[in-house]
Write a protein that holds these residues in place. Sequence first.
Motif, PDB file in Angstrom:
ATOM      1  N   ILE A  67      35.351 -24.795  39.379  1.00  0.00           N
ATOM      2  CA  ILE A  67      36.184 -23.746  39.965  1.00  0.00           C
ATOM      3  C   ILE A  67      36.557 -22.713  38.913  1.00  0.00           C
ATOM      4  CG2 ILE A  67      38.438 -23.249  41.014  1.00  0.00           C
ATOM      5  CD1 ILE A  67      38.267 -26.047  42.314  1.00  0.00           C
ATOM      6  N   ASN A  68      36.966 -23.191  37.733  1.00  0.00           N
ATOM      7  CA  ASN A  68      37.386 -22.286  36.655  1.00  0.00           C
ATOM      8  C   ASN A  68      37.418 -23.060  35.338  1.00  0.00           C
ATOM      9  OD1 ASN A  68      38.589 -20.488  34.901  1.00  0.00           O
ATOM     10  ND2 ASN A  68      40.308 -20.005  36.221  1.00  0.00           N
ATOM     11  N   PRO A  69      36.573 -22.708  34.368  1.00  0.00           N
ATOM     12  CA  PRO A  69      36.555 -23.403  33.070  1.00  0.00           C
ATOM     13  C   PRO A  69      37.870 -23.284  32.297  1.00  0.00           C
ATOM     14  CG  PRO A  69      34.559 -22.091  33.368  1.00  0.00           C
ATOM     15  CD  PRO A  69      35.507 -21.697  34.467  1.00  0.00           C
ATOM     16  N   ASP A  70      38.731 -22.346  32.690  1.00  0.00           N
ATOM     17  CA  ASP A  70      40.027 -22.192  32.017  1.00  0.00           C
ATOM     18  C   ASP A  70      41.026 -23.267  32.416  1.00  0.00           C
ATOM     19  OD1 ASP A  70      39.148 -19.983  30.651  1.00  0.00           O
ATOM     20  OD2 ASP A  70      40.121 -18.522  31.960  1.00  0.00           O
ATOM     21  N   ILE A  71      40.684 -24.091  33.409  1.00  0.00           N
ATOM     22  CA  ILE A  71      41.542 -25.213  33.787  1.00  0.00           C
ATOM     23  C   ILE A  71      41.305 -26.336  32.792  1.00  0.00           C
ATOM     24  CG2 ILE A  71      42.105 -26.924  35.553  1.00  0.00           C
ATOM     25  CD1 ILE A  71      41.100 -24.929  37.661  1.00  0.00           C
ATOM     26  N   ILE A  72      42.324 -26.659  31.996  1.00  0.00           N
ATOM     27  CA  ILE A  72      42.150 -27.658  30.941  1.00  0.00           C
ATOM     28  C   ILE A  72      42.930 -28.941  31.195  1.00  0.00           C
ATOM     29  CG2 ILE A  72      41.631 -25.907  29.211  1.00  0.00           C
ATOM     30  CD1 ILE A  72      44.513 -26.247  28.187  1.00  0.00           C
ATOM     31  N   GLY A  73      43.779 -28.954  32.211  1.00  0.00           N
ATOM     32  CA  GLY A  73      44.561 -30.151  32.495  1.00  0.00           C
ATOM     33  C   GLY A  73      45.266 -30.049  33.833  1.00  0.00           C
ATOM     34  N   TRP A  74      46.084 -31.054  34.112  1.00  0.00           N
ATOM     35  CA  TRP A  74      46.839 -31.095  35.367  1.00  0.00           C
ATOM     36  C   TRP A  74      48.252 -31.595  35.063  1.00  0.00           C
ATOM     37  CZ3 TRP A  74      44.746 -29.837  40.245  1.00  0.00           C
ATOM     38  CH2 TRP A  74      45.609 -30.021  41.335  1.00  0.00           C
ATOM     39  N   LEU A  75      49.256 -30.945  35.642  1.00  0.00           N
ATOM     40  CA  LEU A  75      50.662 -31.280  35.426  1.00  0.00           C
ATOM     41  C   LEU A  75      51.258 -31.881  36.687  1.00  0.00           C
ATOM     42  CD1 LEU A  75      53.378 -31.009  33.797  1.00  0.00           C
ATOM     43  CD2 LEU A  75      53.570 -28.720  34.807  1.00  0.00           C
ATOM     44  N   PHE A  76      52.036 -32.974  36.522  1.00  0.00           N
ATOM     45  CA  PHE A  76      52.633 -33.637  37.678  1.00  0.00           C
ATOM     46  C   PHE A  76      54.015 -34.178  37.327  1.00  0.00           C
ATOM     47  CE2 PHE A  76      52.767 -37.744  40.286  1.00  0.00           C
ATOM     48  CZ  PHE A  76      53.218 -37.110  41.446  1.00  0.00           C
ATOM     49  N   VAL A  77      55.023 -33.802  38.123  1.00  0.00           N
ATOM     50  CA  VAL A  77      56.368 -34.377  38.043  1.00  0.00           C
ATOM     51  C   VAL A  77      56.633 -35.037  39.387  1.00  0.00           C
ATOM     52  CG1 VAL A  77      58.820 -33.964  37.699  1.00  0.00           C
ATOM     53  CG2 VAL A  77      57.146 -32.591  36.431  1.00  0.00           C
ATOM     54  N   PRO A  78      56.649 -36.371  39.455  1.00  0.00           N
ATOM     55  CA  PRO A  78      56.800 -37.077  40.736  1.00  0.00           C
ATOM     56  C   PRO A  78      58.039 -36.644  41.515  1.00  0.00           C
ATOM     57  CG  PRO A  78      56.169 -38.604  39.005  1.00  0.00           C
ATOM     58  CD  PRO A  78      56.461 -37.297  38.325  1.00  0.00           C
ATOM     59  N   GLU A  79      57.902 -36.625  42.843  1.00  0.00           N
ATOM     60  CA  GLU A  79      58.981 -36.287  43.773  1.00  0.00           C
ATOM     61  C   GLU A  79      59.467 -34.844  43.631  1.00  0.00           C
ATOM     62  OE1 GLU A  79      59.593 -38.479  46.086  1.00  0.00           O
ATOM     63  OE2 GLU A  79      58.258 -39.910  45.092  1.00  0.00           O
ATOM     64  N   THR A  80      58.609 -33.982  43.095  1.00  0.00           N
ATOM     65  CA  THR A  80      58.893 -32.548  43.052  1.00  0.00           C
ATOM     66  C   THR A  80      57.640 -31.822  43.525  1.00  0.00           C
ATOM     67  OG1 THR A  80      58.043 -31.984  40.841  1.00  0.00           O
ATOM     68  CG2 THR A  80      60.265 -32.939  40.965  1.00  0.00           C
ATOM     69  N   ASN A  81      57.717 -30.487  43.576  1.00  0.00           N
ATOM     70  CA  ASN A  81      56.545 -29.688  43.928  1.00  0.00           C
ATOM     71  C   ASN A  81      55.684 -29.354  42.713  1.00  0.00           C
ATOM     72  OD1 ASN A  81      56.444 -28.636  46.941  1.00  0.00           O
ATOM     73  ND2 ASN A  81      58.595 -28.747  46.369  1.00  0.00           N
ATOM     74  N   ILE A  82      56.086 -29.821  41.545  1.00  0.00           N
ATOM     75  CA  ILE A  82      55.320 -29.535  40.325  1.00  0.00           C
ATOM     76  C   ILE A  82      54.119 -30.459  40.273  1.00  0.00           C
ATOM     77  CG2 ILE A  82      55.397 -29.423  37.811  1.00  0.00           C
ATOM     78  CD1 ILE A  82      58.423 -28.895  38.051  1.00  0.00           C
ATOM     79  N   ASP A  83      52.994 -29.956  40.707  1.00  0.00           N
ATOM     80  CA  ASP A  83      51.750 -30.726  40.830  1.00  0.00           C
ATOM     81  C   ASP A  83      50.596 -29.722  40.815  1.00  0.00           C
ATOM     82  OD1 ASP A  83      50.057 -32.858  41.170  1.00  0.00           O
ATOM     83  OD2 ASP A  83      50.622 -33.283  43.246  1.00  0.00           O
ATOM     84  N   TYR A  84      50.262 -29.227  39.621  1.00  0.00           N
ATOM     85  CA  TYR A  84      49.376 -28.062  39.497  1.00  0.00           C
ATOM     86  C   TYR A  84      48.372 -28.200  38.354  1.00  0.00           C
ATOM     87  CZ  TYR A  84      52.851 -25.508  42.329  1.00  0.00           C
ATOM     88  OH  TYR A  84      53.691 -25.084  43.323  1.00  0.00           O
ATOM     89  N   PRO A  85      47.269 -27.467  38.455  1.00  0.00           N
ATOM     90  CA  PRO A  85      46.361 -27.369  37.309  1.00  0.00           C
ATOM     91  C   PRO A  85      47.003 -26.550  36.194  1.00  0.00           C
ATOM     92  CG  PRO A  85      45.658 -25.876  39.057  1.00  0.00           C
ATOM     93  CD  PRO A  85      46.770 -26.715  39.623  1.00  0.00           C
ATOM     94  N   ILE A  86      46.595 -26.825  34.962  1.00  0.00           N
ATOM     95  CA  ILE A  86      47.083 -26.095  33.793  1.00  0.00           C
ATOM     96  C   ILE A  86      45.973 -25.174  33.307  1.00  0.00           C
ATOM     97  CG2 ILE A  86      47.931 -26.277  31.423  1.00  0.00           C
ATOM     98  CD1 ILE A  86      48.892 -29.136  32.183  1.00  0.00           C
TER      99      ILE A  86
END
Length: 250
Positions: A67-86
């Motif tokens: 999708i995009n080589p600039d995606i280097i990781g994924w961020l997740f904070v359980p029970e929140t909406n923070i669940d995104y590619p970095i």
Amino acid sequence: MKKNLKVISICFLLAGCVFLFLAKRENRPYEEAKKDRNELQEIIVLEETEEKNPLERKIDFVSLQEINPDIIGWLFVPETNIDYPILRGATDTEYLYKNYQRKKSKVGSIFTFSDMEKDFSEPHICLFGHNMKRAEMFGELKKYKQEIFAKEHSLLYIYTPTYTKEYELFSAYECKKDDITFEHKMEFYNTQYANLFQHMQEKNVLTFLEKQELKQKQIVTLSCCSDYHRTVNRMTVHFMETGKVRVRSE
């Protein structure tokens, strides 16, 4: 008299239609961002264990890189909406108003400094996102000023193509955008790292968090504007690695 009342009613109806239109237009970017995130999660998050242990979550980095080589990781904070590619762009602000597909977006992406190591090996990782009136992106960071919310959402996870690592909350506060909080090119145990660690401890506003001893542990900082409009102030939330790591074998 009846004619005047009819005119007034029509005016109110038109005004209501205008406000409804403006509200929908205002909310459209947030709805689109939420839809994009949900669709991406359905494709990329390959497995959720029955115990819902975040360390066991599997992220499809092969598809993310396509999708995009600039995606280097994924961020997740359980029970929140923070669940995104970095994202890591060519400049520090490339993804401020671009989504993970490089398309223009009012809500932007979660991104890091352009000079950060791709393998997340540095002692201090800074991640940025927009502060939203709603929960999208880093719209929930301001809730970390609340002791109860902070206690219940104290764990953070970063996924990379080679490992998943757990971090625990140890500090939260507001600061200026040029504060030493955002220094990131350093080595463990050098003066710069020690000063940064001490600064984060001293600025912390969460009373339930005990002060930590200086350790050779990685720090992750989440940051957004303190207000919804342009401001020099930043809300920052800081997590330290717990030692729990899952190495990816696939």
